[in-house]
Design a protein around this motif. Structure first.
Motif, PDB file in Angstrom:
ATOM      1  N   LEU A  44     -76.324  94.192   0.072  1.00  0.00           N
ATOM      2  CA  LEU A  44     -75.815  94.043   1.435  1.00  0.00           C
ATOM      3  C   LEU A  44     -75.483  95.407   2.040  1.00  0.00           C
ATOM      4  O   LEU A  44     -75.809  95.677   3.199  1.00  0.00           O
ATOM      5  CB  LEU A  44     -74.587  93.131   1.441  1.00  0.00           C
ATOM      6  N   VAL A  45     -74.862  96.279   1.263  1.00  0.00           N
ATOM      7  CA  VAL A  45     -74.558  97.635   1.749  1.00  0.00           C
ATOM      8  C   VAL A  45     -75.858  98.360   2.071  1.00  0.00           C
ATOM      9  O   VAL A  45     -75.993  98.979   3.133  1.00  0.00           O
ATOM     10  CB  VAL A  45     -73.720  98.423   0.716  1.00  0.00           C
ATOM     11  N   TRP A  46     -76.840  98.269   1.154  1.00  0.00           N
ATOM     12  CA  TRP A  46     -78.133  98.916   1.387  1.00  0.00           C
ATOM     13  C   TRP A  46     -78.765  98.410   2.686  1.00  0.00           C
ATOM     14  O   TRP A  46     -79.194  99.212   3.528  1.00  0.00           O
ATOM     15  CB  TRP A  46     -79.073  98.658   0.200  1.00  0.00           C
ATOM     16  N   ALA A  47     -78.818  97.097   2.853  1.00  0.00           N
ATOM     17  CA  ALA A  47     -79.463  96.524   4.047  1.00  0.00           C
ATOM     18  C   ALA A  47     -78.693  96.872   5.317  1.00  0.00           C
ATOM     19  O   ALA A  47     -79.297  97.101   6.372  1.00  0.00           O
ATOM     20  CB  ALA A  47     -79.587  95.012   3.891  1.00  0.00           C
ATOM     21  N   SER A  48     -77.375  96.931   5.240  1.00  0.00           N
ATOM     22  CA  SER A  48     -76.585  97.207   6.442  1.00  0.00           C
ATOM     23  C   SER A  48     -76.781  98.632   6.951  1.00  0.00           C
ATOM     24  O   SER A  48     -76.578  98.903   8.127  1.00  0.00           O
ATOM     25  CB  SER A  48     -75.105  96.935   6.184  1.00  0.00           C
ATOM     26  N   THR A  49     -77.206  99.546   6.078  1.00  0.00           N
ATOM     27  CA  THR A  49     -77.428 100.916   6.546  1.00  0.00           C
ATOM     28  C   THR A  49     -78.532 100.971   7.598  1.00  0.00           C
ATOM     29  O   THR A  49     -78.530 101.863   8.444  1.00  0.00           O
ATOM     30  CB  THR A  49     -77.777 101.874   5.389  1.00  0.00           C
ATOM     31  N   ASP A  50     -79.460 100.009   7.571  1.00  0.00           N
ATOM     32  CA  ASP A  50     -80.511  99.969   8.592  1.00  0.00           C
ATOM     33  C   ASP A  50     -79.911  99.684   9.968  1.00  0.00           C
ATOM     34  O   ASP A  50     -80.296 100.285  10.962  1.00  0.00           O
ATOM     35  CB  ASP A  50     -81.558  98.918   8.225  1.00  0.00           C
ATOM     36  N   TRP A  51     -78.968  98.787  10.023  1.00  0.00           N
ATOM     37  CA  TRP A  51     -78.299  98.470  11.284  1.00  0.00           C
ATOM     38  C   TRP A  51     -77.368  99.610  11.683  1.00  0.00           C
ATOM     39  O   TRP A  51     -77.319 100.003  12.841  1.00  0.00           O
ATOM     40  CB  TRP A  51     -77.525  97.155  11.139  1.00  0.00           C
ATOM     41  N   VAL A  52     -76.626 100.151  10.706  1.00  0.00           N
ATOM     42  CA  VAL A  52     -75.641 101.198  10.989  1.00  0.00           C
ATOM     43  C   VAL A  52     -76.309 102.455  11.543  1.00  0.00           C
ATOM     44  O   VAL A  52     -75.828 103.035  12.521  1.00  0.00           O
ATOM     45  CB  VAL A  52     -74.817 101.531   9.723  1.00  0.00           C
ATOM     46  N   ASP A  53     -77.431 102.885  10.947  1.00  0.00           N
ATOM     47  CA  ASP A  53     -78.045 104.122  11.440  1.00  0.00           C
ATOM     48  C   ASP A  53     -78.541 103.972  12.878  1.00  0.00           C
ATOM     49  O   ASP A  53     -78.369 104.877  13.694  1.00  0.00           O
ATOM     50  CB  ASP A  53     -79.124 104.669  10.502  1.00  0.00           C
TER      51      ASP A  53
END
Length: 193
Positions: A44-53
């Protein structure tokens, strides 16, 4: 340092994208060991970095050409590595990985020049494909860790994503082949970053 004074690559969103690359190894190792709560959280942390960046790029006005190039690469490399890990763990069939890889290789071979030249851009279909694939992988890992009876439902959603991969890949290649060498992209930039 102002945007005019900093190198194109030196942005906070690009740092977040690099974190996504770094997180990929531990995520895959945990998946190979069998999905558990830590694997779910780290995925989930890995996938959320796509949204965060992307959110940071817009909020901080730190969009960059470098980010537009490395962000989709991080998505594709990450997805392939995670699907490979899930295939090794017997949660996904190898055929799914083969299809995803074949489409990605075809897009790289037949559309990269047009994308880098700004003649084509990421489509909404491609964004939907990425969302469905990423969501289904997360749901599959969560189901395997917490509710194994839901694994088949997550696998069905994943196959929907694989179909979208084929359709959006074909669309991307067709648009690349039709785009004149001097035409600007008709839609949004290569990436929201």
């Amino acid at each position: 340092m102002t945007a005019a004074n900093r190198p194109d690559w030196a942005t906070i969103p690009n740092l977040v994208t690099l974190v996504r690359f770094v997180l990929l190894a531990p995520v895959c190792l945990l998946l190979l060991d069998g999905p558990d709560t830590l694997a779910v959280v780290l995925l989930l942390v890995w996938a959320s970095t796509d949204w965060v960046d992307g959110m940071l790029a817009r909020a901080l006005d730190q969009t960059s050409r470098t980010g537009a190039i490395i962000d989709p690469i991080a998505d594709r490399v990450g997805l392939v590595a995670i699907v490979l890990s899930l295939a090794v763990a017997d949660l996904l069939p190898w055929a799914a990985l083969a299809i995803i890889l074949a489409v990605d290789v075809a897009m790289v071979a037949l559309a990269t020049q047009a994308a880098l030249g700004g003649r084509i851009s990421v489509s909404w279909l491609g964004k939907i494909r990425t969302f469905v694939l990423m969501s289904s992988v997360f749901l599959l890992v969560a189901a395997a860790a917490w509710v194994p009876s839901l694994v088949p439902a997550a696998q069905v959603l994943f196959w929907v994503g694989v179909v979208l991969q084929v359709v959006s890949g074909a669309d991307y290649i067709i648009r690349a082949r039709r785009a004149p060498a001097d035409a600007p992209a008709a839609e949004e930039p290569l990436s929201p970053r």
